[in-house]
Design an enzyme around this catalytic site. Sequence first.
Site, short mmCIF file in Angstrom:
data_model
loop_
_atom_site.label_atom_id
_atom_site.label_comp_id
_atom_site.label_asym_id
_atom_site.label_seq_id
_atom_site.Cartn_x
_atom_site.Cartn_y
_atom_site.Cartn_z
N SER A 119 -2.42 -5.31 -0.82
CA SER A 119 -2.53 -6.13 0.58
C SER A 119 -1.87 -7.47 0.27
O SER A 119 -0.85 -7.80 -0.21
CB SER A 119 -3.58 -6.09 1.24
OG SER A 119 -3.73 -6.15 2.66
N ASP B 182 0.45 3.57 6.73
CA ASP B 182 -0.18 2.17 6.60
C ASP B 182 0.62 1.21 7.49
O ASP B 182 1.97 1.01 6.87
CB ASP B 182 -0.22 1.74 5.23
CG ASP B 182 -0.67 0.18 5.04
OD1 ASP B 182 -1.35 -0.53 6.27
OD2 ASP B 182 -0.47 -0.42 4.20
N HIS C 230 -3.34 2.13 3.57
CA HIS C 230 -3.17 0.94 2.79
C HIS C 230 -3.72 1.06 1.16
O HIS C 230 -4.89 1.47 1.07
CB HIS C 230 -4.04 -0.02 3.54
CG HIS C 230 -3.87 -1.55 3.47
ND1 HIS C 230 -2.52 -1.93 3.74
CD2 HIS C 230 -4.41 -2.38 3.21
CE1 HIS C 230 -2.41 -3.27 3.50
NE2 HIS C 230 -3.80 -3.74 3.37
#
Length: 500
Positions: free
Chosen positions: A177, A445, A469
Amino acid sequence: MESLFRLIVLTVVIVCASAYIPRFLRGRPKGGFLGAPALDHLNKEELVAVHNDLPDAQFFIQKLDHFDTQDTRTWKQRFFQSCATKSKVLFVMIGGEGTANPIWNVQGTWIEYAKNYGAVCLQLEHRYYGDSHPTLDTSLENIQYLSSEQALYDLATFIHAKKTEFGAEKVIIFGGSYPGSLAAWFRIKFPYLVDGAVSTSAPLLAQVNFKGYLEVVQNSLDTFKASGGSCNDAITAANVAIQNLLTTQAGRSQLKAMFRLCDDIDVNEKNDIANLFSTLAGNFEGVVQYNKDNRAFEGGAGTNITIDTVCGIMTNKALGDELHRYAQVNSLMLKTYSQNCTEFKYSKMIASLRDVAWSSEAAEGGRQWTYQTCTEFGWYQSSDSEAQPFKHTFPIDFWTQQCQDIFNIKFNSSFIARAVAHTNDGYGARNYTQDRVVFVNGDIDPWHYLGITKSLPQAQAILIPGTAHCANMYPAAEDDPAALVQARKTVGQLIAQWLQ
Ligand SMILES: *[C@@H]1O[C@H](CO)[C@@H](O)[C@H](O)[C@H]1NC(C)=O
Ligand SMILES: *[C@@H]1O[C@H](CO)[C@@H](O)[C@H](O)[C@H]1NC(C)=O
Ligand SMILES: *[C@@H]1O[C@H](CO)[C@@H](O)[C@H](O)[C@H]1NC(C)=O
Ligand SMILES: *[C@@H]1O[C@H](CO)[C@@H](O)[C@H](O)[C@H]1NC(C)=O
């Protein structure tokens, strides 16, 4: 004395109880984007072993401001070390917008890779998150030292020191991320310090109006097939029904009861209305972003709620009309996260996010991450696209206004636009020319929308169909799809090449 103590305790309790930070805020769940890996595949003895293996926190003396050589102030940055006590190979997990969890020092795909090389595993917490407090509080004056650029310098200082300490020759960095973006950017800014970077689910394009987020949510919800019809159509119908009910007092009362709202709806409070729609959309956003991954979401709750669960409800005619089904999804979320009512009062949320104390609920990361979106990234998940099911109920202005209401009047939309342009100029957005990086994304995602998903001449990209994710970072599970298994393997082969 005792009564004073009780008063303090009581005040703290009241403050905590009245704080309202949304469970899913600007795409960030409580705890940060990367949840703790799920441990439910382990038996009792293995669980005990994992917990006994957790490393103690250590602290690294770090400069407050890397861009002012006259400023000699320092602070203590937390890190965790595991896997080996010495090695010529260092693996570094980059911390992000939440507390660094030492469980990642004993679990996760990078730990499996580390075993092949006897590497030392280091996890460095990001400044201003968790226990890494560079300043006395997060007031506007103090939080100015929170930026990705400062964080990259923290990382450089740390890696340089650890290379020297261990006499290490090779360094591989990992991030998922926002830390995935940091991993890619670190290779650009400090190529001499790192031999390879695994950049997972990394948004590389900063963008004020991230309306593509909900487009991916729509596509991901469309993967659900059932006889009851389209999940997205049902969501749209529910949102239209809410819009209609909002126009009358009787309708507003009905909505309050159905969605178990904490407060009455004041139809003149436009921000409350936008916040209500956005909160209900958040029930779906979070599920899509983490669909079927091997994370323990917020300590275990909610991992079994998937696209199949929420779309199963939305398309089940036996549960009443679309509005009632939408309310049922909301009730499921309230129950799962032990909330007794649905918060949506804008003023209450803003007041909570204005709290500058490290002991506040905002300091869990909601305030800091909001600051980073206002001053660097944008990434506001507005409802401004036509290709999404939530109607035009939380437009971009609703999001940019929050920067001014939480931090400072000067953080208006032109300020944010300049900040975002600065970020893209500084890191090059998706014009990525560095090598020894792999970009891994999952196509379910929403964040893959801003990432690099096609291989570049000098750097491979892996887009995993059907995963969410950071899926490749979690420990492997028996029912992982073949493409996910292959992605982990490919990354492992690249690391082997980089370490040659
Ligand atoms: C998820 O798991 C919890 C606890 O195991 C259980 O109570 C709940 O019914 C499950 N929810 C769904 C939607 O399967
Ligand atoms: C939720 O709890 C708060 C206090 O804890 C209470 O004031 C409120 O009425 C409750 N709301 C609902 C819908 O039960
Ligand atoms: C933002 O604020 C600046 C002054 O700080 C002002 O010049 C500019 O016009 C404002 N922009 C908007 C869109 O309000
Ligand atoms: C990066 O690429 C985009 C197109 O993808 C382009 O619009 C932008 O100007 C490029 N930026 C730089 C710094 O080259």
